[in-house]
Design a protein around this motif. Structure first.
Motif, PDB file in Angstrom:
ATOM      1  N   THR A 198      -4.093  -7.211   6.128  1.00 37.61           N
ATOM      2  CA  THR A 198      -3.580  -6.037   5.776  1.00 37.61           C
ATOM      3  C   THR A 198      -2.736  -5.237   6.486  1.00 37.61           C
ATOM      4  OG1 THR A 198      -6.241  -5.903   4.971  1.00 37.61           O
ATOM      5  CG2 THR A 198      -4.689  -3.381   5.086  1.00 37.61           C
ATOM      6  N   THR A 199      -1.388  -5.058   6.149  1.00 32.94           N
ATOM      7  CA  THR A 199      -0.380  -4.249   6.815  1.00 32.94           C
ATOM      8  C   THR A 199       0.578  -3.680   5.857  1.00 32.94           C
ATOM      9  OG1 THR A 199       1.021  -5.068   8.712  1.00 32.94           O
ATOM     10  CG2 THR A 199       0.748  -6.774   6.777  1.00 32.94           C
ATOM     11  N   ASP A 200       1.345  -3.103   6.651  1.00 33.31           N
ATOM     12  CA  ASP A 200       2.678  -2.299   5.992  1.00 33.31           C
ATOM     13  C   ASP A 200       3.838  -2.861   6.733  1.00 33.31           C
ATOM     14  OD1 ASP A 200       2.389  -0.804   8.145  1.00 33.31           O
ATOM     15  OD2 ASP A 200       2.246   1.072   7.246  1.00 33.31           O
ATOM     16  N   ASP A 201       3.788  -3.588   7.757  1.00 33.45           N
ATOM     17  CA  ASP A 201       4.595  -4.414   8.374  1.00 33.45           C
ATOM     18  C   ASP A 201       5.164  -5.661   7.836  1.00 33.45           C
ATOM     19  OD1 ASP A 201       5.644  -6.058  10.874  1.00 33.45           O
ATOM     20  OD2 ASP A 201       6.132  -4.067  11.469  1.00 33.45           O
TER      21      ASP A 201
ATOM     22  N   ALA B  20       3.563  -9.370   7.921  1.00 33.90           N
ATOM     23  CA  ALA B  20       3.052  -9.897   6.634  1.00 33.90           C
ATOM     24  C   ALA B  20       3.309 -11.532   6.499  1.00 33.90           C
ATOM     25  CB  ALA B  20       3.464  -8.882   5.558  1.00 33.90           C
TER      26      ALA B  20
ATOM     27  N   ARG C 230      11.225  -0.162   4.252  1.00 33.84           N
ATOM     28  CA  ARG C 230       9.968  -0.100   4.522  1.00 33.84           C
ATOM     29  C   ARG C 230       9.397   1.320   3.934  1.00 33.84           C
ATOM     30  NH1 ARG C 230       8.282  -1.933  10.245  1.00 33.84           N
ATOM     31  NH2 ARG C 230       9.833  -3.603   9.509  1.00 33.84           N
TER      32      ARG C 230
ATOM     33  N   GLY D 106       7.524   2.071   0.592  1.00 36.42           N
ATOM     34  CA  GLY D 106       6.072   1.850   0.423  1.00 36.42           C
ATOM     35  C   GLY D 106       5.727   0.461   0.408  1.00 36.42           C
TER      36      GLY D 106
ATOM     37  N   SER E 263       3.924  -2.496   1.397  1.00 38.85           N
ATOM     38  CA  SER E 263       2.430  -3.210   1.952  1.00 38.85           C
ATOM     39  C   SER E 263       2.041  -4.423   1.495  1.00 38.85           C
ATOM     40  CB  SER E 263       1.370  -1.982   1.521  1.00 38.85           C
ATOM     41  OG  SER E 263       1.225  -2.300  -0.051  1.00 38.85           O
TER      42      SER E 263
ATOM     43  N   ARG F 139      -1.415  -7.364   1.154  1.00 36.83           N
ATOM     44  CA  ARG F 139      -2.667  -7.522   1.106  1.00 36.83           C
ATOM     45  C   ARG F 139      -2.919  -8.916   0.597  1.00 36.83           C
ATOM     46  NH1 ARG F 139      -7.395  -4.751   3.421  1.00 36.83           N
ATOM     47  NH2 ARG F 139      -9.109  -5.294   2.624  1.00 36.83           N
TER      48      ARG F 139
ATOM     49  N   TYR G 176       1.398  -6.948  -3.320  1.00 32.10           N
ATOM     50  CA  TYR G 176       2.590  -6.339  -2.403  1.00 32.10           C
ATOM     51  C   TYR G 176       2.828  -4.815  -3.003  1.00 32.10           C
ATOM     52  CZ  TYR G 176       3.450 -10.839   0.093  1.00 32.10           C
ATOM     53  OH  TYR G 176       3.584 -11.741   0.937  1.00 32.10           O
ATOM     54  N   GLY G 177       2.965  -4.031  -2.375  1.00 28.35           N
ATOM     55  CA  GLY G 177       3.537  -2.705  -2.569  1.00 28.35           C
ATOM     56  C   GLY G 177       5.137  -2.871  -2.569  1.00 28.35           C
TER      57      GLY G 177
END
Length: 341
Positions: free
Chosen positions: A25-28, A32, A51, A54, A56, A58, A74-75
């Protein structure tokens, strides 16, 4: 549509699946790529937008011996370049958003309820996911290739699938329903739950059947021919093959085989060579090896390879072991150890 498929599809854009099996779980972006690469395989990951737009990532994963069911989301829009997967096959069923898939020379769009993808380990792949979440089935490469070899009467080797799955066909719907049921089962079991050995074997068999007999690949014609399903196969050879299969544990009797088929022994021998590419005795050996591999893949921890081999008609264990290794790329004991692990 089955209840499991409805549950997997309904509200997919908001509903995370396999939440208790969270692995990433990351927005990096770099994190990821590194962490998901450990679970699947190393790959390049690049957002189309900065980045801040948005991004992200998971990844939730419920693992079983030989396969796993995954939720990956993926966001934003991201490019994914794994190259060749090498160790596994991936079935990817979109739950929300969409993905552009390039597998070898094929390019297509994957979207919920319409098209899924089936990635083979030897075909280079590149993807572009757009706010996409997918249910992903991972299957061990060796397991798939060994079963294809058993079904096709050939030595184990690469299997390459048509990468696009039409979810509006009976085969596509069946595959989607099975993934939905497996995901639901994993969620009900939870991370500490375990399937019984019998249930595990049933799931492996069902998944292998859905792929190798339900989806198009480069061994499909060989499997149809070896199983006697090809329309060009003469009725006499089909009858002979069925008789051989029904009596695979018994000593080969060419006179009985000829009687069962309704043609002479020489015609049978020539027919097997022409239509199957094997002698009668070679086909019988392949049948016995396929049965041995299937039995070992489902055997109890205290199973005796010798007893199973004798039960299937093998009388010379050394030759059996050599033929098994040549066909499946490992010894019978290695197959049993993988089953026990």
């Amino acid at each position: 549509m089955s209840a499991a498929v409805q549950e997997m599809s309904a509200g997919a854009s908001a509903a995370e699946r396999l939440a208790d099996f969270a692995r990433v779980t990351t927005d990096d972006v770099d994190e990821a790529a590194e962490q998901i690469g450990r679970i699947f395989c190393p790959h390049d990951l690049a957002p189309v937008r900065p980045r801040a737009a948005g991004f992200s990532a998971r990844h939730n994963c419920a693992a079983f011996p030989g396969f796993s069911i995954n939720y990956v989301a993926y966001g934003g829009s991201v490019g994914i370049d794994p190259g060749c997967l090498e160790r596994f096959f991936l079935v990817q069923v979109p739950l929300s958003g969409g993905a552009h898939i390039r597998a070898g020379a094929r390019e297509f769009e994957a979207s919920p309820g319409r098209t899924a993808s089936l990635l083979s380990p030897t075909i280079p792949t590149r993807m572009m996911w757009s706010d996409c979440a997918q249910a992903i089935l991972l299957l061990d490469r060796r397991m798939v290739e060994q079963r294809a070899a058993a079904l096709a009467g050939r030595a184990a080797g690469p299997v390459e699938f048509d990468p696009a799955i039409d979810l509006d066909t009976p085969a596509g719907r069946s595959l989607q329903a099975s993934l939905a049921e497996l995901m639901l089962l994993a969620e009900r079991l939870g991370p500490s739950g375990r399937l019984s050995p019998l249930a595990m074997a049933d799931w492996r068999e069902a998944l292998l059947d859905l792929l190798l007999n339900g989806q198009r690949h480069d061994q499909s014609d060989a499997i149809r021919t070896f199983s006697g399903q090809a329309e060009r196969l003469p009725r006499a050879l089909r009858a002979a093959r069925d008789h051989l299969q029904d009596n695979a544990g018994e000593p080969l009797d060419l006179a009985q085989l000829a009687c069962a088929s309704g043609i002479g022994i020489r015609a049978l021998q020539l027919g097997f060579r022409r239509h199957f590419g094997l002698s009668i005795s070679e086909m019988l050996l392949d049948m016995r090896l396929a049965s041995l591999q299937a039995r070992l893949a489902q055997a109890a921890p205290d199973a005796s390879i010798t007893e199973i081999a004798f039960d299937l008609g093998f009388t010379h264990l050394g030759r059996m072991a050599g033929a098994y290794r040549e066909k499946f790329g490992e010894t019978p004991s290695a197959t049993l150890r993988r089953r026990m692990s």
